[in-house]
Design a protein around this motif. Structure first.
Motif, PDB file in Angstrom:
ATOM      1  N   SER A 138       2.848   0.662  -1.066  1.00  0.00           N
ATOM      2  CA  SER A 138       3.692   1.972  -1.144  1.00  0.00           C
ATOM      3  C   SER A 138       3.292   2.996  -1.822  1.00  0.00           C
ATOM      4  O   SER A 138       3.273   4.665  -1.171  1.00  0.00           O
ATOM      5  N   PHE A 139       2.976   2.651  -3.047  1.00  0.00           N
ATOM      6  CA  PHE A 139       2.197   3.827  -4.259  1.00  0.00           C
ATOM      7  C   PHE A 139       1.202   4.023  -2.847  1.00  0.00           C
ATOM      8  O   PHE A 139       1.161   5.278  -4.117  1.00  0.00           O
ATOM      9  N   VAL A 140       0.300   3.248  -2.666  1.00  0.00           N
ATOM     10  CA  VAL A 140      -1.277   3.776  -2.091  1.00  0.00           C
ATOM     11  C   VAL A 140      -0.876   3.621  -0.284  1.00  0.00           C
ATOM     12  O   VAL A 140      -1.429   4.139   0.398  1.00  0.00           O
ATOM     13  N   ASN A 141       0.748   4.333  -0.292  1.00  0.00           N
ATOM     14  CA  ASN A 141       0.945   4.362   1.288  1.00  0.00           C
ATOM     15  C   ASN A 141       0.117   3.894   2.382  1.00  0.00           C
ATOM     16  O   ASN A 141       0.098   3.862   2.927  1.00  0.00           O
ATOM     17  N   LEU A 142       0.360   2.716   1.847  1.00  0.00           N
ATOM     18  CA  LEU A 142       0.563   1.348   2.983  1.00  0.00           C
ATOM     19  C   LEU A 142       1.783   0.496   3.283  1.00  0.00           C
ATOM     20  O   LEU A 142       2.326   0.703   1.761  1.00  0.00           O
ATOM     21  N   LYS A 143       2.089  -0.425   4.818  1.00  0.00           N
ATOM     22  CA  LYS A 143       3.132  -0.797   4.426  1.00  0.00           C
ATOM     23  C   LYS A 143       3.123  -2.279   4.437  1.00  0.00           C
ATOM     24  O   LYS A 143       2.101  -2.949   4.733  1.00  0.00           O
TER      25      LYS A 143
END
Ligand SMILES: Nc1ncnc2c1ncn2[C@@H]1O[C@H](COP(=O)(O)OP(=O)(O)OP(=O)(O)O)[C@@H](O)[C@H]1O
Ligand SMILES: [Mg+2]
Length: 270
Positions: A138-143
């Motif tokens: 989530s830090f890199v906007n991935l799920k």
């Protein structure tokens, strides 16, 4: 903190020569450098100037022909496999081609689990590991849930780049070396990725070394810029100083190739 205490990676007279006799290439030619904790450094130069070779020596992936690299002020000893593994806890890289950075047979969750294990988290409970992987994604906007069963080659170029940053988030190295990290993605994702790296520096005081052709990028992200030409650093110093008031002809030429910087420069000086 004194300069010496914050010294993270340094070297004097670092040289790399490939081949012998008529086939000799001096890829890196007696360079001196001092990188400090939390500093963002850009190394800028044209294709073939020796940037990746320099990076590979910093990482200990190739030998140094001449000179000595110091890690946190002490001579680096990476002769044994054990010492090299220890060194790589302190320095990590993101490469030009993210496809080459992952083992194609490892799914995304095992890529991330490896990072947790490397940081000594092997014995942590499953739930805690899951939580750490989810947080990194989530830090890199991935799920994480959407990726967990995928292989790296099933991700898009941009997702793969972000997965690499998620790895760095878990590994928390002292130094991150990024060799043209944004070349594969569009301008919008590029800005997001750069911002993620800057955020990572804010949170962890990581030293980040960017390697790029793009002097505009160097101006945007770095504290210090090293300009590389034919294996040498022809100019170095504070980013604003080097880019807005270049002294070396080579730097002036690099800048004249990027009209955008001139526009910014004009705005700043009006
Ligand atoms: N393994 C090798 N064997 C022989 N010569 C090499 C090797 N690796 C690099 N070189 C040479 O060293 C020089 C510097 O190459 P390097 O890859 O470091 O440049 P670079 O600045 O990273 O270029 P680019 O911006 O295109 O990635 C080049 O002349 C290259 O041909
Ligand atoms: Mg290169």
């Amino acid at each position: 903190m004194s300069d010496i205490e914050s010294l993270c990676l340094s070297g004097k007279g670092i040289t790399k020569i490939f081949g012998i006799g008529d086939n000799k290439t001096i890829a890196v030619d007696h360079v001196d450098f001092e990188f400090h904790e939390g500093e963002i450094i850009s190394i800028v130069g044209e294709s073939g100037s020796g940037k990746t070779t320099f990076a590979k020596m910093l990482l200990g992936l190739i030998s140094v022909t001449e000179g000595e690299i110091l890690f946190q002020g002490k001579p680096r000893d990476i002769k044994s496999h054990k010492n090299r593994k220890e060194y790589w806890k302190g320095i990590q890289a993101i490469f030009q081609d993210p496809f080459s950075s992952f083992n194609v047979f490892n799914k995304v969750d095992s890529v991330l689990l490896d990072c947790i294990n490397m940081r000594g988290g092997r014995k942590l409970p499953k739930e805690k590991k899951f939580e750490m992987m989810t947080e990194a994604c989530s830090f890199v906007n991935l799920k994480f849930e959407e990726l967990t069963n995928k292989y790296p080659f099933e991700l898009s170029g941009g997702q793969m780049q972000r997965l690499m940053i998620a790895r760095i988030f878990l590994l928390k190295p002292k130094i991150l070396l990024a060799d043209e990290p944004t070349s594969m993605i569009d301008a919008c994702s590029r800005a997001t990725i750069l911002d993620m790296l800057l955020k990572l520096r804010e949170e962890t005081n990581m030293t980040i070394i960017f390697i790029t052709h793009d002097i505009g990028l160097a101006y945007y992200v770095s504290d210090t810029v090293y300009i590389m030409e034919h294996g040498r650093f022809v100019e170095l110093g504070e980013a604003n100083e080097v880019i807005l008031r270049p002294k070396a002809d080579y730097t002036k030429r690099l800048i004249s190739d990027v009209p955008k910087i001139y526009e910014e420069w004009d705005l700043n000086t009006i």
